[in-house]
Design a protein around this motif. Structure first.
Motif, PDB file in Angstrom:
ATOM      1  N   GLN A 103       2.279 -16.590  12.514  1.00  0.00           N
ATOM      2  CA  GLN A 103       3.694 -16.857  12.718  1.00  0.00           C
ATOM      3  C   GLN A 103       3.909 -17.766  13.928  1.00  0.00           C
ATOM      4  N   ALA A 104       3.111 -17.546  14.979  1.00  0.00           N
ATOM      5  CA  ALA A 104       3.206 -18.416  16.155  1.00  0.00           C
ATOM      6  C   ALA A 104       2.797 -19.842  15.812  1.00  0.00           C
ATOM      7  N   ASP A 105       1.915 -20.008  14.830  1.00  0.00           N
ATOM      8  CA  ASP A 105       1.509 -21.340  14.380  1.00  0.00           C
ATOM      9  C   ASP A 105       2.677 -22.155  13.840  1.00  0.00           C
ATOM     10  N   ARG A 106       3.742 -21.476  13.435  1.00  0.00           N
ATOM     11  CA  ARG A 106       4.886 -22.184  12.859  1.00  0.00           C
ATOM     12  C   ARG A 106       5.688 -22.941  13.910  1.00  0.00           C
ATOM     13  N   CYS A 107       5.478 -22.634  15.192  1.00  0.00           N
ATOM     14  CA  CYS A 107       6.189 -23.339  16.258  1.00  0.00           C
ATOM     15  C   CYS A 107       5.750 -24.800  16.276  1.00  0.00           C
ATOM     16  N   MET A 108       6.722 -25.704  16.298  1.00  0.00           N
ATOM     17  CA  MET A 108       6.426 -27.135  16.215  1.00  0.00           C
ATOM     18  C   MET A 108       6.188 -27.774  17.580  1.00  0.00           C
ATOM     19  N   ASP A 109       6.308 -26.996  18.665  1.00  0.00           N
ATOM     20  CA  ASP A 109       6.175 -27.542  20.016  1.00  0.00           C
ATOM     21  C   ASP A 109       7.054 -28.787  20.163  1.00  0.00           C
ATOM     22  N   CYS A 110       8.345 -28.592  19.936  1.00  0.00           N
ATOM     23  CA  CYS A 110       9.307 -29.698  19.885  1.00  0.00           C
ATOM     24  C   CYS A 110       9.333 -30.479  21.196  1.00  0.00           C
ATOM     25  N   GLY A 111       9.663 -31.737  21.101  1.00  0.00           N
ATOM     26  CA  GLY A 111       9.812 -32.538  22.302  1.00  0.00           C
ATOM     27  C   GLY A 111      10.946 -32.026  23.174  1.00  0.00           C
ATOM     28  N   ILE A 112      12.021 -31.607  22.543  1.00  0.00           N
ATOM     29  CA  ILE A 112      13.138 -30.961  23.252  1.00  0.00           C
ATOM     30  C   ILE A 112      13.329 -29.586  22.619  1.00  0.00           C
ATOM     31  N   PRO A 113      12.734 -28.553  23.186  1.00  0.00           N
ATOM     32  CA  PRO A 113      12.812 -27.210  22.587  1.00  0.00           C
ATOM     33  C   PRO A 113      14.163 -26.549  22.875  1.00  0.00           C
ATOM     34  N   PHE A 114      15.054 -26.565  21.914  1.00  0.00           N
ATOM     35  CA  PHE A 114      16.384 -25.993  22.114  1.00  0.00           C
ATOM     36  C   PHE A 114      16.340 -24.482  22.274  1.00  0.00           C
ATOM     37  N   CYS A 115      15.229 -23.854  21.903  1.00  0.00           N
ATOM     38  CA  CYS A 115      15.100 -22.419  22.142  1.00  0.00           C
ATOM     39  C   CYS A 115      15.176 -22.121  23.641  1.00  0.00           C
ATOM     40  N   HIS A 116      14.742 -23.061  24.484  1.00  0.00           N
ATOM     41  CA  HIS A 116      14.858 -22.886  25.940  1.00  0.00           C
ATOM     42  C   HIS A 116      16.315 -22.781  26.360  1.00  0.00           C
ATOM     43  N   ASP A 117      17.143 -23.686  25.835  1.00  0.00           N
ATOM     44  CA  ASP A 117      18.556 -23.694  26.207  1.00  0.00           C
ATOM     45  C   ASP A 117      19.296 -22.504  25.619  1.00  0.00           C
ATOM     46  N   ALA A 118      18.865 -22.048  24.444  1.00  0.00           N
ATOM     47  CA  ALA A 118      19.531 -20.912  23.808  1.00  0.00           C
ATOM     48  C   ALA A 118      19.226 -19.607  24.533  1.00  0.00           C
ATOM     49  N   CYS A 173      16.189 -22.552  17.434  1.00  0.00           N
ATOM     50  CA  CYS A 173      14.895 -23.114  17.020  1.00  0.00           C
ATOM     51  C   CYS A 173      15.125 -24.373  16.187  1.00  0.00           C
ATOM     52  N   VAL A 174      14.423 -25.460  16.514  1.00  0.00           N
ATOM     53  CA  VAL A 174      14.593 -26.717  15.787  1.00  0.00           C
ATOM     54  C   VAL A 174      14.213 -26.554  14.322  1.00  0.00           C
ATOM     55  N   LEU A 175      13.227 -25.730  14.041  1.00  0.00           N
ATOM     56  CA  LEU A 175      12.830 -25.482  12.650  1.00  0.00           C
ATOM     57  C   LEU A 175      13.987 -24.898  11.849  1.00  0.00           C
ATOM     58  N   ALA A 176      14.907 -24.164  12.543  1.00  0.00           N
ATOM     59  CA  ALA A 176      16.015 -23.503  11.855  1.00  0.00           C
ATOM     60  C   ALA A 176      17.053 -24.485  11.334  1.00  0.00           C
ATOM     61  N   ILE A 177      16.912 -25.767  11.622  1.00  0.00           N
ATOM     62  CA  ILE A 177      17.852 -26.747  11.073  1.00  0.00           C
ATOM     63  C   ILE A 177      17.808 -26.707   9.549  1.00  0.00           C
ATOM     64  N   ASN A 178      16.610 -26.570   8.985  1.00  0.00           N
ATOM     65  CA  ASN A 178      16.516 -26.573   7.519  1.00  0.00           C
ATOM     66  C   ASN A 178      15.497 -25.583   6.969  1.00  0.00           C
ATOM     67  N   GLN A 179      14.962 -24.694   7.834  1.00  0.00           N
ATOM     68  CA  GLN A 179      14.003 -23.675   7.388  1.00  0.00           C
ATOM     69  C   GLN A 179      14.257 -22.388   8.170  1.00  0.00           C
ATOM     70  N   PRO A 180      13.684 -21.284   7.719  1.00  0.00           N
ATOM     71  CA  PRO A 180      13.760 -20.063   8.539  1.00  0.00           C
ATOM     72  C   PRO A 180      13.087 -20.285   9.888  1.00  0.00           C
ATOM     73  N   ALA A 181      13.716 -19.818  10.954  1.00  0.00           N
ATOM     74  CA  ALA A 181      13.229 -20.043  12.313  1.00  0.00           C
ATOM     75  C   ALA A 181      11.894 -19.360  12.562  1.00  0.00           C
ATOM     76  N   VAL A 182      11.228 -19.813  13.616  1.00  0.00           N
ATOM     77  CA  VAL A 182      10.022 -19.128  14.085  1.00  0.00           C
ATOM     78  C   VAL A 182      10.401 -17.698  14.492  1.00  0.00           C
ATOM     79  N   THR A 183       9.527 -16.756  14.239  1.00  0.00           N
ATOM     80  CA  THR A 183       9.797 -15.348  14.588  1.00  0.00           C
ATOM     81  C   THR A 183       9.552 -15.141  16.086  1.00  0.00           C
ATOM     82  N   ILE A 184      10.370 -15.784  16.904  1.00  0.00           N
ATOM     83  CA  ILE A 184      10.184 -15.777  18.357  1.00  0.00           C
ATOM     84  C   ILE A 184      10.240 -14.354  18.902  1.00  0.00           C
ATOM     85  N   LYS A 185      11.212 -13.598  18.443  1.00  0.00           N
ATOM     86  CA  LYS A 185      11.406 -12.232  18.938  1.00  0.00           C
ATOM     87  C   LYS A 185      10.186 -11.362  18.643  1.00  0.00           C
ATOM     88  N   ASN A 186       9.623 -11.491  17.455  1.00  0.00           N
ATOM     89  CA  ASN A 186       8.434 -10.710  17.101  1.00  0.00           C
ATOM     90  C   ASN A 186       7.223 -11.130  17.919  1.00  0.00           C
TER      91      ASN A 186
END
Length: 496
Positions: free
Chosen positions: A43-58, A106-119
């Protein structure tokens, strides 16, 4: 980024819950024990390591999410624990109790289920305890300065731990008999078992933090005495002044606030009581309020053996997907249909056949209560409302109600103990404590943080407030900025 194609090849998989029939008969956490670790690296592999990780701001804590996702995907648990604890004192709390605004961003959540960050966060925290990666961190030297923290919820505990580790002598004052605040007596054990809390408290005691329980500041000890005894005081009392429902019949017996009901159920789990005097066993229960506290009441009533449970939500039935016009990505969508563990239980056990499938009646407003000859509530009258909360003609109905629980939120700190008045604190019009840009109140040496000053909020904001006020107090005591301050007192969640 361990797997550049992980977000394309691996579907979202969440921590599975135990079967409803099994978990509704006990008070253990709802998740399958041991089922998270086998899936979490992928599940952690699904993180895209975005250039601008909006999860930080959220996330108000500024959690370094892509970093510890990458470390977990490589199964470097020690490094992941270090990165996680660098910004969050209590990730096992947020991993279980936070609604995860980071996932909404999560940037992935724009068009897919988000990374399971909480888990992932929860897995790192639990693994850290199992492997001994979270030892006590007592200060190398003491500063000679003393701080009193009033309140032992997530804000008070985070502030106390940060200040203790900075070398100050800290005492936490708690009016209940055990520390933990709402995490102790408000959050049911099926959402977070109390051994997680006890483990952190023992860590804090080993670091040097002192706890003064069964002590209500303002009543058992005067506010002026506390100011004289300590170099600084942090007010982290929470927003415990509950909102009322001023409708006819409110005075009837059997109508209680949620925070009168939930602590008694938790005290049964602590072994203080054999049964709760407000037990829902065999009763028709109606919960007024559609938020998380109402859901906690729902899950508790189901486990106590209620005859039926119905939850009233004044808002309309939400849509399954976010409304991109009113709550666009990456903001946290407030009005979206979510199925908590308690609602899943109510749905499968059919606790309220007259309501929505998950026991909720949406767009429902309470008109009045009726009672029997003994003055006990026996029914609740409600009406459907439109988007402006105006009654819809011809939609009135009556529900049987032996126990009514009001879960309408909180307006600010409780003033019954006299603390606010003894200190002469300035208050905001909405009932919270006024503070400046440095978390300081109008009283020299007294600081305010958490729900008492911000208003009712999320646990992740509470911890961020605790860390930020600790930085402000440390600067006040030492004249230098040594501790991280993730937020300011006027910061708010991302919004359009």
């Amino acid at each position: 980024m361990a797997d550049p194609k992980g977000f394309l090849t691996t579907p979202r998989q969440e921590w599975p819950r135990r079967p409803v029939e099994e978990r509704a008969r006990d008070w253990d956490e709802v998740y399958v024990p041991g089922a998270l670790l086998p899936i979490i690296s992928k599940q952690a592999d699904r993180c895209m390591d975005c250039g601008i990780p909006f999860c930080h701001d959220a996330c108000p804590l500024g959690n370094l999410i892509p970093e510890w996702n990458d470390l977990v995907s490589r199964e470097d648990w020690r490094a992941a624990a270090d990165r996680l604890h660098a910004t969050n004192n209590f990730p096992e709390f947020t991993g279980r109790l936070c609604p995860a605004p980071c996932e909404a961003g999560c940037v992935l959540a724009i068009n897919q289920p988000a990374v399971t960050i909480k888990n992932v966060e929860c897995a790192i925290a639990d693994r850290a305890w199992e492997e001994g990666f979270a030892p006590p961190k007592p200060p190398e030297r003491l500063s000679g300065k003393t701080v009193a923290v009033i309140g032992s919820g997530p804000t008070g505990l985070a502030a106390a731990q940060q200040l203790t580790r900075a070398g100050h002598t800290v005492a936490v004052y708690e009016r209940d008999d055990r520390p933990g605040g709402l995490m102790r007596y408000g959050i049911p054990a099926f959402k977070m078992e109390k051994h997680h809390l006890e483990r952190r408290l023992e860590q804090m005691r080993a670091e040097g933090t002192k706890f003064r329980t069964s002590t209500a500041v303002g009543r058992d000890i005067g506010a002026d005495e506390l100011r004289t005894r300590y170099d600084a005081v942090v007010l982290a009392t929470g927003a415990t002044a509950w909102r009322e429902l001023p409708v006819p019949g409110r005075e009837l017996t059997g109508i209680h606030q949620a925070m009168e009901y939930l602590p008694l159920a938790n005290r049964v789990r602590e072994g203080d009581l054999e049964t709760s005097p407000l037990s829902a066993a065999g009763k028709h229960v109606v919960i007024v309020g559609g938020g998380d506290t109402g859901a906690d009441c729902l899950g508790t009533a189901v486990r106590e053996g209620a005859a039926s449970v119905t939850q009233l939500d004044i808002y309309a039935l939400p849509e399954a997907e976010r409304d991109e016009d009113t709550e666009p990505w990456p903001t946290y969508p407030m009005r979206i249909y979510r199925l908590s563990a308690a609602h899943e239980e109510a749905r499968d056990l059919r606790t309220a056949p007259v309501a929505h499938a998950d026991a909720r009646l949406f767009a429902a407003s309470t008109l009045r209560f009726d009672g029997d000859a003994q003055g006990r509530v026996c029914s609740l009258h409600l009406v459907e409302v439109d988007a402006r909360r105006h009654p819809v003609e011809g939609t009135g109905r009556t529900l049987p109600a032996d126990l009514v629980l009001l879960a309408l939120g909180f307006s600010g700190p409780d003033r019954e103990d006299g603390l606010v008045d003894q200190l002469g604190l300035e208050m905001e019009p909405r009932g919270t404590i006024r503070r400046d840009s440095g978390f300081a109140t109008n009283v020299p040496g007294v600081f305010a943080a958490g729900d008492a000053a911000r208003g009712q909020s999320l646990i992740v904001w509470a911890i961020a407030e605790g860390r930020a006020v600790a930085a402000a107090v440390d600067r006040h005591l030492t004249g230098s900025a040594r501790l991280p301050a993730p937020i300011g007192p006027y910061d708010r969640p991302m919004a359009v």
